[in-house]
Design a protein around this motif. Structure first.
Motif, mmCIF file in Angstrom:
data_model
loop_
_atom_site.group_PDB
_atom_site.id
_atom_site.type_symbol
_atom_site.label_atom_id
_atom_site.label_comp_id
_atom_site.label_asym_id
_atom_site.label_seq_id
_atom_site.Cartn_x
_atom_site.Cartn_y
_atom_site.Cartn_z
ATOM 1 N N GLY A 1 -2.104 1.026 3.956
ATOM 2 C CA GLY A 1 -3.427 0.930 3.343
ATOM 3 C C GLY A 1 -4.535 0.975 4.378
ATOM 4 O O GLY A 1 -5.570 1.611 4.169
ATOM 5 N N TYR A 2 -4.322 0.303 5.500
ATOM 6 C CA TYR A 2 -5.327 0.314 6.564
ATOM 7 C C TYR A 2 -5.551 1.733 7.072
ATOM 8 O O TYR A 2 -6.680 2.185 7.197
ATOM 9 N N TYR A 3 -4.466 2.427 7.376
ATOM 10 C CA TYR A 3 -4.608 3.791 7.890
ATOM 11 C C TYR A 3 -5.138 4.747 6.833
ATOM 12 O O TYR A 3 -5.906 5.657 7.143
ATOM 13 N N LEU A 4 -4.755 4.551 5.595
ATOM 14 C CA LEU A 4 -5.275 5.394 4.518
ATOM 15 C C LEU A 4 -6.773 5.190 4.353
ATOM 16 O O LEU A 4 -7.534 6.151 4.205
ATOM 17 N N LEU A 5 -7.206 3.952 4.408
ATOM 18 C CA LEU A 5 -8.631 3.669 4.263
ATOM 19 C C LEU A 5 -9.416 4.124 5.491
ATOM 20 O O LEU A 5 -10.580 4.493 5.385
ATOM 21 N N HIS A 6 -8.792 4.096 6.648
ATOM 22 C CA HIS A 6 -9.513 4.469 7.868
ATOM 23 C C HIS A 6 -9.591 5.977 8.056
ATOM 24 O O HIS A 6 -10.650 6.519 8.375
ATOM 25 N N SER B 1 -12.852 7.411 3.556
ATOM 26 C CA SER B 1 -13.857 6.699 4.346
ATOM 27 C C SER B 1 -14.580 5.708 3.444
ATOM 28 O O SER B 1 -15.411 6.082 2.620
ATOM 29 N N VAL B 2 -14.222 4.468 3.588
ATOM 30 C CA VAL B 2 -14.844 3.397 2.816
ATOM 31 C C VAL B 2 -15.390 2.362 3.781
ATOM 32 O O VAL B 2 -15.251 2.473 4.997
ATOM 33 N N ASP B 3 -15.963 1.347 3.211
ATOM 34 C CA ASP B 3 -16.524 0.267 4.004
ATOM 35 C C ASP B 3 -15.425 -0.427 4.812
ATOM 36 O O ASP B 3 -14.270 -0.480 4.408
ATOM 37 N N GLU B 4 -15.781 -0.966 5.955
ATOM 38 C CA GLU B 4 -14.808 -1.623 6.830
ATOM 39 C C GLU B 4 -14.242 -2.904 6.230
ATOM 40 O O GLU B 4 -13.230 -3.410 6.706
ATOM 41 N N ARG B 5 -14.857 -3.421 5.193
ATOM 42 C CA ARG B 5 -14.358 -4.655 4.587
ATOM 43 C C ARG B 5 -12.967 -4.457 3.992
ATOM 44 O O ARG B 5 -12.133 -5.354 4.058
ATOM 45 N N TRP B 6 -12.698 -3.294 3.416
ATOM 46 C CA TRP B 6 -11.378 -3.027 2.850
ATOM 47 C C TRP B 6 -10.340 -2.893 3.947
ATOM 48 O O TRP B 6 -9.191 -3.308 3.781
#
Length: 149
Positions: free
Chosen positions: A106-111, A115-120
């Motif tokens: 999830g971290y790598y997918l979100l990063h 591109s979403v907020d760093e809170r996720w």
């Protein structure tokens, strides 16, 4: 009474699975917590620029998540070798490892993917850290040994 002291159960060497389990756990759980609980606050206290500390933390987070993913995968392999692949969802430590692996992905997918907020991303990091702490409290899975006669 045994023939020698080295044949007693107290002096038997731990299984390779137990050693791999604990070693990988030290690297990924210890690395996550030492960095964010020890190093980042220490850098802020000594007076480094906040933007520098945040950039350093963001850069090292990616590497820590990678080390955590390798550690979680190692522990999943050890658990599968000791208790079978079905232990991943049958045993509590297997379920926690799957949660940790999902947090890494999830971290790598979100990063990199979305591109979403760093809170996720930080949420995934916290889930991974808490699952590591819960995993440390669990017993090490070991294969049952046959008694020596």
């Amino acid at each position: 009474m045994s023939k020698s002291n080295t044949s007693d159960a107290i002096f038997r060497a731990p299984a390779i699975e137990a050693i791999l389990w604990q070693l990988s756990q030290v690297f990924w759980v210890g690395g996550l917590w030492v960095f964010h609980v020890g190093l980042v606050p220490a850098l802020r206290i000594i007076g480094l620029a906040p933007l520098l500390v945040d950039d350093l933390a963001a850069q090292i987070d990616r590497w820590l998540i990678g080390v955590a993913a390798v550690g979680v995968l190692t522990q999943l392999v050890v658990l599968a070798r000791v208790a079978g692949v079905s232990a991943w969802w049958r045993v509590f430590s297997g379920q926690i490892l799957l949660v940790g692996l999902a947090a890494c992905f999830g971290y790598y997918l979100l990063h990199y993917g979305i591109s979403v907020d760093e809170r996720w991303q930080m949420f995934c990091f916290v889930v991974l850290g808490i699952s590591g702490l819960v995993l440390v409290a669990q017993s090490v899975p070991v294969r049952a040994r046959k008694p020596h006669l």
